[in-house]
Design an enzyme around this catalytic site. Structure first.
Site, PDB file in Angstrom:
ATOM      1  N   TYR A 111       0.620  -1.161   0.049  1.00 23.54           N
ATOM      2  CA  TYR A 111      -0.075   0.079   0.041  1.00 23.54           C
ATOM      3  C   TYR A 111       0.831   1.172  -0.016  1.00 23.54           C
ATOM      4  O   TYR A 111       2.104   1.216   0.274  1.00 23.54           O
ATOM      5  CB  TYR A 111      -0.923  -0.008   1.069  1.00 23.54           C
ATOM      6  CG  TYR A 111      -0.364   0.162   2.535  1.00 23.54           C
ATOM      7  CD1 TYR A 111       0.505  -0.652   3.314  1.00 23.54           C
ATOM      8  CD2 TYR A 111      -0.600   1.639   3.242  1.00 23.54           C
ATOM      9  CE1 TYR A 111       1.072  -0.391   4.523  1.00 23.54           C
ATOM     10  CE2 TYR A 111      -0.129   1.816   4.334  1.00 23.54           C
ATOM     11  CZ  TYR A 111       0.790   0.962   5.150  1.00 23.54           C
ATOM     12  OH  TYR A 111       1.376   1.395   6.317  1.00 23.54           O
ATOM     13  N   LYS A 169       6.498  -1.999   1.835  1.00 25.28           N
ATOM     14  CA  LYS A 169       5.364  -1.426   2.393  1.00 25.28           C
ATOM     15  C   LYS A 169       3.926  -2.382   2.327  1.00 25.28           C
ATOM     16  O   LYS A 169       2.988  -2.088   1.454  1.00 25.28           O
ATOM     17  CB  LYS A 169       4.842  -0.139   1.792  1.00 25.28           C
ATOM     18  CG  LYS A 169       4.187   0.758   2.731  1.00 25.28           C
ATOM     19  CD  LYS A 169       4.210   2.325   2.388  1.00 25.28           C
ATOM     20  CE  LYS A 169       3.187   3.044   3.081  1.00 25.28           C
ATOM     21  NZ  LYS A 169       3.282   2.995   4.607  1.00 25.28           N
ATOM     22  N   GLU A 174      11.764   2.200  14.194  1.00 26.06           N
ATOM     23  CA  GLU A 174      10.899   3.263  13.879  1.00 26.06           C
ATOM     24  C   GLU A 174       9.635   3.376  14.926  1.00 26.06           C
ATOM     25  O   GLU A 174       9.447   2.422  15.544  1.00 26.06           O
ATOM     26  CB  GLU A 174      10.586   3.177  12.371  1.00 26.06           C
ATOM     27  CG  GLU A 174       9.912   1.887  12.054  1.00 26.06           C
ATOM     28  CD  GLU A 174       9.842   1.657  10.344  1.00 26.06           C
ATOM     29  OE1 GLU A 174       9.770   2.309   9.858  1.00 26.06           O
ATOM     30  OE2 GLU A 174       9.788   0.415  10.203  1.00 26.06           O
ATOM     31  N   LEU A 192      11.038   1.037   7.184  1.00 24.50           N
ATOM     32  CA  LEU A 192      10.426   1.398   5.847  1.00 24.50           C
ATOM     33  C   LEU A 192      11.146   2.740   5.449  1.00 24.50           C
ATOM     34  O   LEU A 192      11.382   3.723   6.217  1.00 24.50           O
ATOM     35  CB  LEU A 192       8.992   2.111   6.181  1.00 24.50           C
ATOM     36  CG  LEU A 192       7.902   2.484   4.718  1.00 24.50           C
ATOM     37  CD1 LEU A 192       8.032   1.151   3.773  1.00 24.50           C
ATOM     38  CD2 LEU A 192       6.914   3.181   5.034  1.00 24.50           C
TER      39      LEU A 192
HETATM   40  N1  PDD Z   1       2.829   4.946   7.409  1.00 29.38           N
HETATM   41  N2  PDD Z   1       7.514   3.639   8.956  1.00 29.38           N
HETATM   42  C1  PDD Z   1       6.381   3.018   9.050  1.00 29.38           C
HETATM   43  C2  PDD Z   1       6.308   1.626   9.755  1.00 29.38           C
HETATM   44  C3  PDD Z   1       5.233   3.382   8.270  1.00 29.38           C
HETATM   45  O1  PDD Z   1       4.046   2.804   8.444  1.00 29.38           O
HETATM   46  C4  PDD Z   1       5.217   4.881   7.750  1.00 29.38           C
HETATM   47  C5  PDD Z   1       3.927   5.316   6.849  1.00 29.38           C
HETATM   48  C6  PDD Z   1       6.540   5.413   7.727  1.00 29.38           C
HETATM   49  C7  PDD Z   1       6.612   6.937   7.251  1.00 29.38           C
HETATM   50  O2  PDD Z   1       6.796   6.655   5.647  1.00 29.38           O
HETATM   51  P1  PDD Z   1       6.052   7.948   4.533  1.00 29.38           P
HETATM   52  O3  PDD Z   1       6.714   9.166   4.903  1.00 29.38           O
HETATM   53  O4  PDD Z   1       6.471   7.489   3.364  1.00 29.38           O
HETATM   54  O5  PDD Z   1       4.840   8.071   4.803  1.00 29.38           O
HETATM   55  C8  PDD Z   1       7.500   4.882   8.250  1.00 29.38           C
HETATM   56  C9  PDD Z   1       1.895   5.557   6.584  1.00 29.38           C
HETATM   57  C10 PDD Z   1       1.368   7.029   6.638  1.00 29.38           C
HETATM   58  C11 PDD Z   1       0.394   4.874   7.076  1.00 29.38           C
HETATM   59  O6  PDD Z   1       0.650   3.653   7.303  1.00 29.38           O
HETATM   60  O7  PDD Z   1      -0.602   5.183   6.908  1.00 29.38           O
END
Ligand code: PDD
Length: 286
Positions: free
Chosen positions: A33, A150, A182, A206
């Site tokens: 996703y 992801k 994270e 991620l």
């Molecule tokens: N989540 N680490 C994890 C485990 C995440 O699920 C996310 C993002 C990030 C940040 O990635 P980005 O900057 O590309 O959004 C880091 C999204 C926002 C979610 O699951 O809703």
């Protein structure tokens, strides 16, 4: 208001959109996703999300459901149809279904399932939560070993968020082998003596699209950045801390495991980076 969503080539009212019960996204979390934010009716860093989606699909030998241009068109149309000024576009691609449950992947010509929907979030940029800052707890990281992909395996992050809520906090940072990986849905940083510290990229975290942009902007603003492993104790002893994600941009962290950081309010570097990120991203939004 009933949302218009996108499922496998069709724009439909959310109440009429369906996916098979045999879909591998549903049965096996065999799905990836992306979440792209929308500010001023425009997409923030669409290119970054499209590139990462392709990487996630490739890593899992999953077929691309459509071209990048088609994906952009779908994102834009959903934003328009749902009249989103500030919010998010959620995109999920699954390996689809060949009409039964089996651990073995279905044949390569099985059509992937693609679903997109919007989430209306007025006040996303001018967020009261960002003005207050987040309180976090630390928990063990027991997720699988390919967190760079992801996938929709979000049960543990979701449980982590619930553990944080039960402790009267907002979120959790995860720890593996003594080092912070994270946040449940964001990348983690602390600041000490003006230097920003964050974990380097690997399969353990991620590769955040917001992380990449924020680190670039920090370097452009002459801020010092160090990518290295760090412990939760270092973060607790920091002057300030923050997280980054597409859904919350730069979010100051004001408390870790009950320990207040600095004066317990959002720190100057986190606040500055949030301003720069919102400003620059809006200018580049499409
Ligand atoms: N989540 N680490 C994890 C485990 C995440 O699920 C996310 C993002 C990030 C940040 O990635 P980005 O900057 O590309 O959004 C880091 C999204 C926002 C979610 O699951 O809703």
């Amino acid at each position: 208001m009933t949302r218009t969503v996108y499922v496998n080539g069709e724009y439909l009212p959310e109440t009429e959109a369906t996916v098979s019960i045999f879909d591998r996204g549903f049965l096996m979390a065999d799905a990836v996703y992306e979440v792209t934010s929308v500010l001023d009716g425009k997409l923030i860093d669409f290119e970054g999300h499209a590139v990462r989606l392709k990487r996630s699909l490739d890593e899992l030998q999953m077929a691309e459901p459509c071209t990048k241009d088609e994906l952009l068109e779908i994102h834009r149309k959903l934003v328009e149809l749902n009249d989103i000024n500030e919010g998010l576009v959620y995109l999920q691609v699954t390996r689809g279904s060949d009409g039964d449950r089996d651990f073995v992947f279905p044949s390569a010509d099985t059509k992937p399932t693609i679903v997109l929907f919007t989430q209306n979030k007025p006040g996303l940029a001018d967020s009261p939560a960002a003005k207050k800052g987040a309180k976090i707890i630390s928990i063990e990281d027991i997720r699988w070993g390919r967190r760079d992909i992801k996938t929709v395996q979000l049960l543990y992050p979701s449980m982590g968020k619930m553990m944080a809520k039960a402790a009267g906090c907002d979120d959790a940072w995860m720890i593996e082998d003594g080092h912070v990986t994270e946040g449940t849905s964001n990348n983690a940083y602390f600041v000490k003596d003006g230097k920003i510290v964050t974990r380097p990229l690997s399969n353990d975290i991620l590769h955040g699209i917001t992380r990449k942009a924020v680190l670039r902007m920090a370097a452009e603003a002459q801020m010092e950045v160090e990518e290295r492993l760090f412990t939760i104790d270092e973060a607790k002893a920091a002057d300030e801390a923050f997280t980054t994600s597409a859904s919350a941009f730069v979010m100051p962290v004001v408390e870790i495991d009950g320990v207040s950081l600095g004066d317990g309010t959002p720190g100057p570097i986190a606040k500055r980076l949030r301003e720069i990120y919102l400003d620059e991203s809006l200018k580049a939004a499409i």
